[in-house]
Design a protein around this motif. Structure first.
Motif, PDB file in Angstrom:
ATOM      1  N   GLY A 202      -4.124 -61.647  73.386  1.00 11.79           N
ATOM      2  CA  GLY A 202      -3.461 -60.951  72.290  1.00 11.79           C
ATOM      3  C   GLY A 202      -3.511 -61.710  70.981  1.00 11.79           C
ATOM      4  O   GLY A 202      -2.704 -61.455  70.078  1.00 11.79           O
ATOM      5  N   MET A 203      -4.451 -62.636  70.856  1.00  7.12           N
ATOM      6  CA  MET A 203      -4.561 -63.416  69.626  1.00  7.12           C
ATOM      7  C   MET A 203      -5.036 -62.548  68.469  1.00  7.12           C
ATOM      8  O   MET A 203      -5.804 -61.614  68.644  1.00  7.12           O
ATOM      9  CB  MET A 203      -5.528 -64.589  69.827  1.00  7.12           C
ATOM     10  CG  MET A 203      -5.024 -65.633  70.798  1.00  7.12           C
ATOM     11  SD  MET A 203      -6.254 -66.922  71.123  1.00  7.12           S
ATOM     12  CE  MET A 203      -6.353 -67.694  69.508  1.00  7.12           C
ATOM     13  N   ARG A 204      -4.564 -62.870  67.273  1.00  6.75           N
ATOM     14  CA  ARG A 204      -5.008 -62.183  66.067  1.00  6.75           C
ATOM     15  C   ARG A 204      -6.402 -62.665  65.658  1.00  6.75           C
ATOM     16  O   ARG A 204      -6.857 -63.724  66.078  1.00  6.75           O
ATOM     17  CB  ARG A 204      -4.029 -62.421  64.920  1.00  6.75           C
ATOM     18  CG  ARG A 204      -2.653 -61.810  65.126  1.00  6.75           C
ATOM     19  CD  ARG A 204      -1.762 -62.067  63.914  1.00  6.75           C
ATOM     20  NE  ARG A 204      -0.475 -61.390  64.031  1.00  6.75           N
ATOM     21  CZ  ARG A 204       0.599 -61.902  64.628  1.00  6.75           C
ATOM     22  NH1 ARG A 204       0.525 -63.116  65.155  1.00  6.75           N
ATOM     23  NH2 ARG A 204       1.723 -61.218  64.691  1.00  6.75           N
ATOM     24  N   ASN A 205      -7.034 -61.859  64.817  1.00  6.32           N
ATOM     25  CA  ASN A 205      -8.372 -62.170  64.315  1.00  6.32           C
ATOM     26  C   ASN A 205      -8.432 -63.582  63.719  1.00  6.32           C
ATOM     27  O   ASN A 205      -9.281 -64.399  64.084  1.00  6.32           O
ATOM     28  CB  ASN A 205      -8.759 -61.119  63.260  1.00  6.32           C
ATOM     29  CG  ASN A 205     -10.194 -61.228  62.812  1.00  6.32           C
ATOM     30  OD1 ASN A 205     -10.769 -62.309  62.777  1.00  6.32           O
ATOM     31  ND2 ASN A 205     -10.784 -60.100  62.454  1.00  6.32           N
ATOM     32  N   GLY A 206      -7.528 -63.869  62.782  1.00  3.33           N
ATOM     33  CA  GLY A 206      -7.537 -65.176  62.125  1.00  3.33           C
ATOM     34  C   GLY A 206      -7.161 -66.306  63.051  1.00  3.33           C
ATOM     35  O   GLY A 206      -7.628 -67.443  62.893  1.00  3.33           O
ATOM     36  N   GLU A 207      -6.316 -66.023  64.054  1.00  2.00           N
ATOM     37  CA  GLU A 207      -5.899 -67.054  65.002  1.00  2.00           C
ATOM     38  C   GLU A 207      -7.044 -67.497  65.894  1.00  2.00           C
ATOM     39  O   GLU A 207      -7.239 -68.698  66.117  1.00  2.00           O
ATOM     40  CB  GLU A 207      -4.738 -66.530  65.854  1.00  2.00           C
ATOM     41  CG  GLU A 207      -3.453 -66.314  65.093  1.00  2.00           C
ATOM     42  CD  GLU A 207      -2.380 -65.650  65.932  1.00  2.00           C
ATOM     43  OE1 GLU A 207      -1.207 -65.684  65.510  1.00  2.00           O
ATOM     44  OE2 GLU A 207      -2.702 -65.091  67.002  1.00  2.00           O
TER      45      GLU A 207
END
Length: 335
Positions: A202-207
């Motif tokens: 579930g990580m974000r794009n930037g993460e």
């Protein structure tokens, strides 16, 4: 000594108004006014104004344009309080949206109808409601501080109304079958491991683009999420803290996630000498631009369509909210 509506004594120079409190300062024979919702807020505004007067950084409100005050507000009040990405974003919005429309106006001349006209123009020019809200937040913070400092009598942003929010299209999450289909067609993609890890964490794009090998904690068996990678126009790539306070977190490091990360570490055929480089990088070892992820998603979906399957266009955000988690046994090698 003045008293408030409850009969309590107020600090020297402060009196209660119908909409809050007013503070008065005498400096070199001239009176200055500030306002606040509470006594504490008013005292703070008085102290800030007194400091600016004594140190020669106060500018007469009759001579202050919105552009001049914006830069003062950013430098004195926002620079050390917001993330660098937010600071740069504020400047970008002001320069591209606000400056040419309101920047040359004196802050004492800006009225509610000027703010309303700005909102209406942006709406007519097809600016997203979210962008108009950012513009509103910048103007509100900027002019609210001007009011606290006694530069204006009221904040005109409070007198304008944002355009009506349009009903958002529901974001469609991927089903188990859609996940399996997408990942099957993504087997030969250089971003296969990235998609697989996003589905599982579930990580974000930037993460995920800011993830480094040093974030893998085998002792605690977790993956540390502690930064996000951004690209700022005319500045370049920069690291920032995650989106919210709760976004800085640890994710359980399952065997299949660890396998994917280890495969990614060995994916590109160049010598690895820097252990804190980004795990998901480009073919030269440099930062991966967010646009490349969307481009690769679109390319994979075109291949799915070419084989006769229906598949709606998706964005990287969809990988954060699948209807179900992917099967852990479906771990394909990306090499």
């Amino acid at each position: 000594m003045a008293i408030d509506k409850r009969g309590r004594k107020l600090p020297k120079g402060i009196q209660q108004r119908y909409d809050g409190f007013e503070g008065r300062i005498q400096y070199h024979g001239k009176r200055y006014l500030v306002h606040g919702k509470t006594v504490t807020e008013t005292q703070k505004a008085m102290n800030e104004l007194r400091y600016r007067l004594e140190h020669g950084v106060f500018v007469e409100m009759k001579k202050m344009t919105l552009e001049e005050w914006f830069h003062t507000w950013m430098e004195q009040y926002k620079k050390n309080r917001v993330k660098i990405g937010t600071y740069i974003s504020y400047e970008k919005y002001f320069d591209s949206v606000i400056k040419d429309r309101l920047g040359k106006r004196l802050i004492t001349e800006i009225r509610g109808e000027h703010i309303q006209k700005l909102y209406n123009e942006l709406k007519q020019e097809d600016y997203a409601i979210a962008s108009i809200k950012v513009v509103s937040a910048i103007l509100n913070g900027c002019l609210q501080q001007a009011m606290r400092n006694g530069l204006i009598e009221r904040n005109p942003v409070k007198l304008a109304e944002l355009p009506r929010t349009e009903e958002k299209k529901t974001r469609q999450a991927m089903t188990r079958e859609q996940q399996d289909l997408f990942m099957e067609y993504a087997k030969k993609s250089y971003l296969y491991n990235l998609f697989a890890v996003m589905l599982r964490t579930g990580m974000r794009n930037g993460e995920i683009r800011g993830l480094k090998y040093t974030d893998i904690d085998r002792k605690k068996n977790v993956l540390h999420i502690q930064r996000t990678l951004k690209y700022i126009e005319n500045v370049g790539y920069m690291e920032d803290t995650p989106k919210t306070k709760t976004s800085k977190r640890d994710i359980p490091l399952t065997p299949d996630i660890l396998k994917l990360l280890e495969e990614q570490w060995r994916f590109w055929e160049f010598e690895i000498t820097i252990f804190d480089r980004y795990l998901f990088c480009n073919e030269n070892g440099g930062p991966l631009h967010s646009d490349r992820i969307q481009t690769e998603i679109d390319r994979i979906i075109r291949r799915i369509h070419a084989d006769g399957y229906e598949f709606e266009r998706i964005t990287p955000h969809v990988f954060r909210h699948p209807n179900v988690k992917p099967k852990t046994k479906n771990v394909y090698s990306s090499s």
